[in-house]
Design an enzyme around this catalytic site. Structure first.
Site, PDB file in Angstrom:
ATOM      1  CG  HIS A  68      -1.780   1.144   1.417  1.00 25.81           C
ATOM      2  ND1 HIS A  68      -3.147   1.081   1.232  1.00 25.81           N
ATOM      3  CD2 HIS A  68      -1.527   2.437   1.778  1.00 25.81           C
ATOM      4  CE1 HIS A  68      -3.687   2.264   1.458  1.00 25.81           C
ATOM      5  NE2 HIS A  68      -2.719   3.114   1.801  1.00 25.81           N
ATOM      6  CD  GLU A  69       2.077   3.893   3.580  1.00 22.66           C
ATOM      7  OE1 GLU A  69       2.637   4.899   3.092  1.00 22.66           O
ATOM      8  OE2 GLU A  69       0.952   3.934   4.096  1.00 22.66           O
ATOM      9  CG  HIS A  72       0.445   6.072  -0.807  1.00 20.07           C
ATOM     10  ND1 HIS A  72      -0.656   6.604  -1.428  1.00 20.07           N
ATOM     11  CD2 HIS A  72      -0.010   5.471   0.320  1.00 20.07           C
ATOM     12  CE1 HIS A  72      -1.736   6.327  -0.712  1.00 20.07           C
ATOM     13  NE2 HIS A  72      -1.369   5.641   0.347  1.00 20.07           N
ATOM     14  CG  ASP A 170      -4.235   6.919   1.605  1.00 20.25           C
ATOM     15  OD1 ASP A 170      -3.234   7.629   1.856  1.00 20.25           O
ATOM     16  OD2 ASP A 170      -4.216   5.683   1.658  1.00 20.25           O
TER      17      ASP A 170
END
Length: 363
Positions: A68-69, A72, A170
Site C-alpha cells: 500500500h505504501e 504511494h 488518503d
C-alpha cells in the site's frame, strides 16, 4: 525515524520497522490464533501449526500494508518527489516524503494509489480463494482458505477505510486535492484538516461504544491533521522568504583549540546553544550544548572542541528559501544551519529565527 531498523530496500527506498511494529506483530498473531473460522485459525491442529499460520498471517498482513505504501511512493517518485524511507509502525505504514505534490491532480493520484492497490489485492486474494473452492470444495474451511480469506478481506477493508475523508488519511488527501482546485493550498489544507478532526472525534466516540482500536486511530488522525495543517502553513508562508533576510549575521564562533570547560563558560556568557567552529576564518565544524553534555565534568578540562565537534557541517546558501531551511532542520533533526555565500560563512539560521519570521508574517 528514531527506534527504527532498516530491513530491506525496495525501489531504492529503505524499508524500516519501528519498535512498535515488533510489539504489535505478536498481538496480531495471537488474535488470529484464537479467532474462530473464517477469520482466525481456532481449531487448527496441532497448536504449533495454528501459531505458525497466525504469525504468517500477521506478517503477510503487514507486507500488504507495505505494498500500500509502496504504491504511494512509486507514484510520488514519478512526480519527482524524493522518498526518504517507509516505516512500518503500530498503526500501519508511513512513507517519509520530502514534500507532498502541490498539483491537485498529482496529489489525488498519489493518494488514491494506496487504497487502489489494497482493494485490487483483496479482490485477487478472494478471487483465488473462490476458484479453489469451486475446483475443490473440500478446500473450504481449511488453513489456506482461512489465510486467503483473512488477507483478502482485510485488504479490502484497509483500502475502503483509507478512503474515508479524514485528513491526513488518503481520503483526506483526496479531499484536499478537491479543495485545492477551488482555493489556495493553505486554505485547502485547513479545510481538509477541519473535516479530518471532525471525523476523528466521531471515530473516537464510536470507538468508545464498539472498539477501542478506533480510539487509538482517532487520536493519530486528530494529531496528524493538526500537525499537517501547521506544517503546511509554515512551509508555504516561508517560501518567498530568503535565508539571508532572516539569519543572524553577527557570527559568534569558537576555535577548535578551546577546552570543553572554556566552551561551557563561553556558552554561559553568550547565551547561545550552538556555535560554528572556525580556524583561521575557515569553517571546520559545529559544536552544541548537547556535545558538551556528552563529556563528563571531570574530562572537560582535558578535552578540546575539536574532539567533540561535528565535522560534517550542514550549510545553506543565503539565497535559499526559508522553507527549504525548515524542511532541512526537520529532516536532519537539528536546531540551526550555517549560512554561506561563495563558501564564506555569513550567518547562522536557527529555529528561533524562523519562528520570529513567521510571527512577523502573520501580523
Amino acid at each position: 525515524m528514531k527506534a527504527s531498523v532498516k530491513i530491506a530496500t525496495v525501489l531504492g527506498i529503505p524499508i524500516k520497522v519501528h519498535i512498535s511494529f515488533l510489539l504489535i506483530l505478536p498481538l496480531f498473531a495471537f488474535v488470529f490464533s484464537i479467532n474462530p473460522e473464517p477469520f482466525g485459525f481456532q481449531g487448527i491442529t496441532p497448536d504449533i501449526l495454528n501459531y505458525a499460520l497466525s504469525l504468517l498471517a500477521a506478517i503477510l498482513l503487514f507486507a500488504c500494508v507495505l505494498l500500500h505504501e509502496l504504491a504511494h511512493s512509486y507514484v510520488a517518485m514519478k512526480y519527482g518527489v524524493k522518498i526518504s524511507d517507509i516505516t512500518l509502525l503500530l498503526i500501519g505504514g508511513v512513507s517519509s516524503m520530502e514534500e507532498i505534490p502541490r498539483e491537485p491532480k498529482q496529489e489525488a493520484t498519489m493518494a488514491f494509489a494506496g487504497p487502489f492497490v489494497s482493494i485490487v489485492l483483496g479482490i485477487i486474494l478472494l478471487g483465488v480463494n473462490w476458484i479453489f473452492i469451486v475446483i475443490a470444495p473440500v478446500f473450504e474451511g481449511g488453513a489456506i482458505y482461512r489465510l486467503l480469506l483473512i488477507l483478502g478481506s482485510i485488504n479490502i477493508i484497509l483500502g475502503i477505510f483509507n478512503l474515508i475523508p479524514a485528513f491526513p488519511m488518503d481520503g483526506g488527501r483526496l479531499l484536499r486535492a478537491w479543495y485545492a482546485n477551488k482555493m489556495t493550498y493553505v486554505k485547502a489544507t485547513e479545510k481538509a484538516a477541519s473535516v479530518g478532526k471532525m471525523f476523528a472525534i466521531f471515530m473516537g466516540l464510536i470507538g468508545l461504544l464498539i472498539n477501542p482500536w478506533l480510539i487509538i486511530i482517532a487520536f493519530f488522525v486528530y494529531i496528524g491533521a493538526s500537525e499537517e495543517a501547521r506544517s503546511t502553513t509554515t512551509t508555504v508562508s516561508l517560501e518567498n522568504v530568503k535565508v539571508g533576510d532572516i539569519m543572524s549575521d553577527s557570527i559568534i564562533s569558537v576555535p577548535s583549540s578551546f577546552t570543553v570547560d572554556e566552551l561551557q563558560n563561553f556558552m554561559f556568557e553568550k547565551k547561545h546553544m550552538g556555535y560554528p567552529v572556525m580556524d583561521n576564518d575557515r569553517l571546520v565544524g559545529i559544536v552544541t550544548l548537547t556535545d558538551v553534555r556528552g563529556v563528563s565534568p571531570a574530562d572537560r578540562m582535558a578535552m578540546r572542541v575539536e574532539d567533540i565537534m561535528t565535522r560534517e557541517v550542514i550549510t545553506l546558501p543565503m539565497d535559499a528559501d526559508a522553507s527549504d531551511a525548515i524542511k532541512l532542520m526537520s529532516r536532519k533533526n537539528i536546531g540551526r544551519v550555517i549560512v554561506t555565500d561563495n563558501d564564506s560563512v555569513v550567518g547562522v539560521l536557527s529555529r528561533t529565527d524562523l519562528v520570529r519570521a513567521l510571527t512577523f508574517l502573520r501580523e
